[in-house]
Design a protein around this motif. Structure first.
Motif, PDB file in Angstrom:
ATOM      1  N   LEU A   1       2.165  -3.532  -9.707  1.00 51.67           N
ATOM      2  CA  LEU A   1       3.374  -3.913 -10.448  1.00 51.67           C
ATOM      3  C   LEU A   1       3.023  -4.348 -11.870  1.00 51.67           C
ATOM      4  O   LEU A   1       3.720  -3.998 -12.823  1.00 51.67           O
ATOM      5  CB  LEU A   1       4.126  -5.023  -9.717  1.00 51.67           C
ATOM      6  CG  LEU A   1       4.855  -4.611  -8.435  1.00 51.67           C
ATOM      7  CD1 LEU A   1       5.326  -5.842  -7.674  1.00 51.67           C
ATOM      8  CD2 LEU A   1       6.005  -3.682  -8.736  1.00 51.67           C
ATOM      9  N   GLU A   2       1.934  -5.083 -12.016  1.00 47.67           N
ATOM     10  CA  GLU A   2       1.518  -5.524 -13.345  1.00 47.67           C
ATOM     11  C   GLU A   2       1.041  -4.342 -14.189  1.00 47.67           C
ATOM     12  O   GLU A   2       1.436  -4.194 -15.344  1.00 47.67           O
ATOM     13  CB  GLU A   2       0.412  -6.569 -13.223  1.00 47.67           C
ATOM     14  CG  GLU A   2      -0.028  -7.117 -14.570  1.00 47.67           C
ATOM     15  CD  GLU A   2      -1.084  -8.198 -14.438  1.00 47.67           C
ATOM     16  OE1 GLU A   2      -1.917  -8.289 -15.349  1.00 47.67           O
ATOM     17  OE2 GLU A   2      -1.075  -8.949 -13.443  1.00 47.67           O
ATOM     18  N   GLU A   3       0.203  -3.475 -13.603  1.00 50.67           N
ATOM     19  CA  GLU A   3      -0.328  -2.321 -14.340  1.00 50.67           C
ATOM     20  C   GLU A   3       0.780  -1.370 -14.784  1.00 50.67           C
ATOM     21  O   GLU A   3       0.745  -0.822 -15.882  1.00 50.67           O
ATOM     22  CB  GLU A   3      -1.339  -1.563 -13.481  1.00 50.67           C
ATOM     23  CG  GLU A   3      -2.646  -2.290 -13.288  1.00 50.67           C
ATOM     24  CD  GLU A   3      -3.551  -1.608 -12.278  1.00 50.67           C
ATOM     25  OE1 GLU A   3      -3.195  -0.538 -11.741  1.00 50.67           O
ATOM     26  OE2 GLU A   3      -4.637  -2.160 -12.015  1.00 50.67           O
ATOM     27  N   GLU A   4       1.741  -1.146 -13.911  1.00 47.92           N
ATOM     28  CA  GLU A   4       2.826  -0.203 -14.181  1.00 47.92           C
ATOM     29  C   GLU A   4       3.978  -0.833 -14.960  1.00 47.92           C
ATOM     30  O   GLU A   4       4.921  -0.146 -15.337  1.00 47.92           O
ATOM     31  CB  GLU A   4       3.370   0.377 -12.869  1.00 47.92           C
ATOM     32  CG  GLU A   4       2.351   1.144 -12.054  1.00 47.92           C
ATOM     33  CD  GLU A   4       1.983   2.470 -12.680  1.00 47.92           C
ATOM     34  OE1 GLU A   4       2.861   3.129 -13.263  1.00 47.92           O
ATOM     35  OE2 GLU A   4       0.795   2.833 -12.596  1.00 47.92           O
ATOM     36  N   GLU A   5       3.904  -2.159 -15.148  1.00 47.82           N
ATOM     37  CA  GLU A   5       4.994  -2.903 -15.776  1.00 47.82           C
ATOM     38  C   GLU A   5       6.327  -2.588 -15.093  1.00 47.82           C
ATOM     39  O   GLU A   5       7.345  -2.337 -15.732  1.00 47.82           O
ATOM     40  CB  GLU A   5       5.056  -2.621 -17.277  1.00 47.82           C
ATOM     41  CG  GLU A   5       3.818  -3.074 -18.014  1.00 47.82           C
ATOM     42  CD  GLU A   5       3.865  -2.799 -19.500  1.00 47.82           C
ATOM     43  OE1 GLU A   5       4.873  -2.276 -20.013  1.00 47.82           O
ATOM     44  OE2 GLU A   5       2.860  -3.118 -20.166  1.00 47.82           O
ATOM     45  N   ALA A   6       6.280  -2.586 -13.767  1.00 48.63           N
ATOM     46  CA  ALA A   6       7.446  -2.247 -12.953  1.00 48.63           C
ATOM     47  C   ALA A   6       8.080  -3.522 -12.398  1.00 48.63           C
ATOM     48  O   ALA A   6       7.426  -4.554 -12.260  1.00 48.63           O
ATOM     49  CB  ALA A   6       7.043  -1.324 -11.809  1.00 48.63           C
TER      50      ALA A   6
ATOM     51  N   ILE B   1      12.454   6.866   5.289  1.00 46.45           N
ATOM     52  CA  ILE B   1      12.309   5.837   4.276  1.00 46.45           C
ATOM     53  C   ILE B   1      11.226   6.264   3.298  1.00 46.45           C
ATOM     54  O   ILE B   1      10.110   6.602   3.697  1.00 46.45           O
ATOM     55  CB  ILE B   1      11.926   4.482   4.902  1.00 46.45           C
ATOM     56  CG1 ILE B   1      13.039   3.991   5.829  1.00 46.45           C
ATOM     57  CG2 ILE B   1      11.640   3.448   3.821  1.00 46.45           C
ATOM     58  CD1 ILE B   1      12.697   2.722   6.584  1.00 46.45           C
ATOM     59  N   GLY B   2      11.559   6.227   2.014  1.00 46.16           N
ATOM     60  CA  GLY B   2      10.583   6.460   0.965  1.00 46.16           C
ATOM     61  C   GLY B   2      10.206   5.132   0.338  1.00 46.16           C
ATOM     62  O   GLY B   2      10.957   4.160   0.394  1.00 46.16           O
ATOM     63  N   MET B   3       9.016   5.087  -0.272  1.00 48.67           N
ATOM     64  CA  MET B   3       8.542   3.861  -0.891  1.00 48.67           C
ATOM     65  C   MET B   3       7.984   4.205  -2.267  1.00 48.67           C
ATOM     66  O   MET B   3       7.208   5.148  -2.413  1.00 48.67           O
ATOM     67  CB  MET B   3       7.454   3.225  -0.007  1.00 48.67           C
ATOM     68  CG  MET B   3       6.956   1.909  -0.493  1.00 48.67           C
ATOM     69  SD  MET B   3       5.952   0.995   0.731  1.00 48.67           S
ATOM     70  CE  MET B   3       4.639   2.131   1.098  1.00 48.67           C
ATOM     71  N   THR B   4       8.395   3.438  -3.279  1.00 51.26           N
ATOM     72  CA  THR B   4       7.946   3.685  -4.640  1.00 51.26           C
ATOM     73  C   THR B   4       7.881   2.372  -5.413  1.00 51.26           C
ATOM     74  O   THR B   4       8.374   1.347  -4.951  1.00 51.26           O
ATOM     75  CB  THR B   4       8.886   4.700  -5.353  1.00 51.26           C
ATOM     76  OG1 THR B   4       8.304   5.110  -6.577  1.00 51.26           O
ATOM     77  CG2 THR B   4      10.261   4.115  -5.581  1.00 51.26           C
ATOM     78  N   ILE B   5       7.294   2.439  -6.581  1.00 45.87           N
ATOM     79  CA  ILE B   5       7.274   1.318  -7.512  1.00 45.87           C
ATOM     80  C   ILE B   5       8.244   1.668  -8.625  1.00 45.87           C
ATOM     81  O   ILE B   5       8.224   2.785  -9.149  1.00 45.87           O
ATOM     82  CB  ILE B   5       5.855   1.111  -8.097  1.00 45.87           C
ATOM     83  CG1 ILE B   5       4.850   0.778  -6.995  1.00 45.87           C
ATOM     84  CG2 ILE B   5       5.858   0.063  -9.196  1.00 45.87           C
ATOM     85  CD1 ILE B   5       5.060  -0.553  -6.325  1.00 45.87           C
ATOM     86  N   GLY B   6       9.125   0.757  -9.000  1.00 42.70           N
ATOM     87  CA  GLY B   6      10.070   1.075 -10.057  1.00 42.70           C
ATOM     88  C   GLY B   6      11.107   0.003 -10.261  1.00 42.70           C
ATOM     89  O   GLY B   6      10.839  -1.185 -10.104  1.00 42.70           O
ATOM     90  N   GLU B   7      12.288   0.459 -10.568  1.00 40.85           N
ATOM     91  CA  GLU B   7      13.419  -0.421 -10.845  1.00 40.85           C
ATOM     92  C   GLU B   7      14.416  -0.354  -9.694  1.00 40.85           C
ATOM     93  O   GLU B   7      14.582   0.702  -9.081  1.00 40.85           O
ATOM     94  CB  GLU B   7      14.119   0.012 -12.139  1.00 40.85           C
ATOM     95  CG  GLU B   7      13.205   0.039 -13.350  1.00 40.85           C
ATOM     96  CD  GLU B   7      12.649  -1.317 -13.713  1.00 40.85           C
ATOM     97  OE1 GLU B   7      13.398  -2.308 -13.617  1.00 40.85           O
ATOM     98  OE2 GLU B   7      11.461  -1.392 -14.087  1.00 40.85           O
ATOM     99  N   PRO B   8      15.107  -1.456  -9.402  1.00 39.21           N
ATOM    100  CA  PRO B   8      16.129  -1.409  -8.355  1.00 39.21           C
ATOM    101  C   PRO B   8      17.317  -0.562  -8.789  1.00 39.21           C
ATOM    102  O   PRO B   8      17.624  -0.470  -9.977  1.00 39.21           O
ATOM    103  CB  PRO B   8      16.536  -2.874  -8.179  1.00 39.21           C
ATOM    104  CG  PRO B   8      16.059  -3.578  -9.396  1.00 39.21           C
ATOM    105  CD  PRO B   8      14.953  -2.773  -9.989  1.00 39.21           C
TER     106      PRO B   8
ATOM    107  N   ALA C   1      13.294  -4.064  -3.499  1.00 43.79           N
ATOM    108  CA  ALA C   1      14.658  -3.531  -3.503  1.00 43.79           C
ATOM    109  C   ALA C   1      14.771  -2.561  -2.327  1.00 43.79           C
ATOM    110  O   ALA C   1      13.930  -1.685  -2.164  1.00 43.79           O
ATOM    111  CB  ALA C   1      14.942  -2.809  -4.818  1.00 43.79           C
ATOM    112  N   ILE C   2      15.803  -2.746  -1.512  1.00 42.45           N
ATOM    113  CA  ILE C   2      15.991  -1.896  -0.329  1.00 42.45           C
ATOM    114  C   ILE C   2      17.350  -1.229  -0.416  1.00 42.45           C
ATOM    115  O   ILE C   2      18.383  -1.905  -0.526  1.00 42.45           O
ATOM    116  CB  ILE C   2      15.876  -2.707   0.978  1.00 42.45           C
ATOM    117  CG1 ILE C   2      14.511  -3.404   1.053  1.00 42.45           C
ATOM    118  CG2 ILE C   2      16.095  -1.802   2.194  1.00 42.45           C
ATOM    119  CD1 ILE C   2      14.344  -4.309   2.256  1.00 42.45           C
ATOM    120  N   ASP C   3      17.343   0.083  -0.350  1.00 42.46           N
ATOM    121  CA  ASP C   3      18.561   0.890  -0.330  1.00 42.46           C
ATOM    122  C   ASP C   3      19.392   0.466   0.880  1.00 42.46           C
ATOM    123  O   ASP C   3      18.887   0.423   2.006  1.00 42.46           O
ATOM    124  CB  ASP C   3      18.173   2.367  -0.235  1.00 42.46           C
ATOM    125  CG  ASP C   3      19.335   3.322  -0.342  1.00 42.46           C
ATOM    126  OD1 ASP C   3      20.443   3.001   0.126  1.00 42.46           O
ATOM    127  OD2 ASP C   3      19.130   4.417  -0.895  1.00 42.46           O
TER     128      ASP C   3
END
Length: 94
Positions: free
Chosen positions: A15-20, A37-44, A59-61
């Motif tokens: 999260l820190e490296e990706e600034e996510a 279920i998919g899993m990613t790093i990003g924005e809600p 964040a969970i859909d």
């Protein structure tokens, strides 16, 4: 839903490296008649529920939220980089 300490440590670094903003679990279509279920790093997304689990913003859909109650995210560092696994997903009948 749970996030193990090993997964937490890796996720905090990513999260820190990706600034996510967060780890996001999302609806990834259907497999064997059940939601995947998919899993990613990003924005809600606008329709996500936001949680803080073991110091990780998640964040969970809402469409797959009911599948995450018994879910545990495990993580470990490998030669290829960090690897994550979702354990405790409902069994699919196919």
């Amino acid at each position: 839903m749970n996030i193990t300490d090993g997964a937490r440590d890796l996720l905090l670094q990513i999260l820190e490296e990706e600034e996510a903003a967060c780890l996001r679990l999302y609806f990834a279509g259907y497999g064997c008649g059940e939601p995947d279920i998919g899993m990613t790093i990003g924005e809600p997304e606008a329709d996500d529920e936001l949680y803080h689990l073991n110091a990780i913003p998640v964040a969970i859909d809402k469409r797959i939220e009911h599948l995450t109650t018994e879910l545990t995210i495990e993580g470990k560092q490998t030669m290829e980089g960090p690897k994550f696994q979702m354990v405790g997903l409902p069994e699919k009948d196919c």
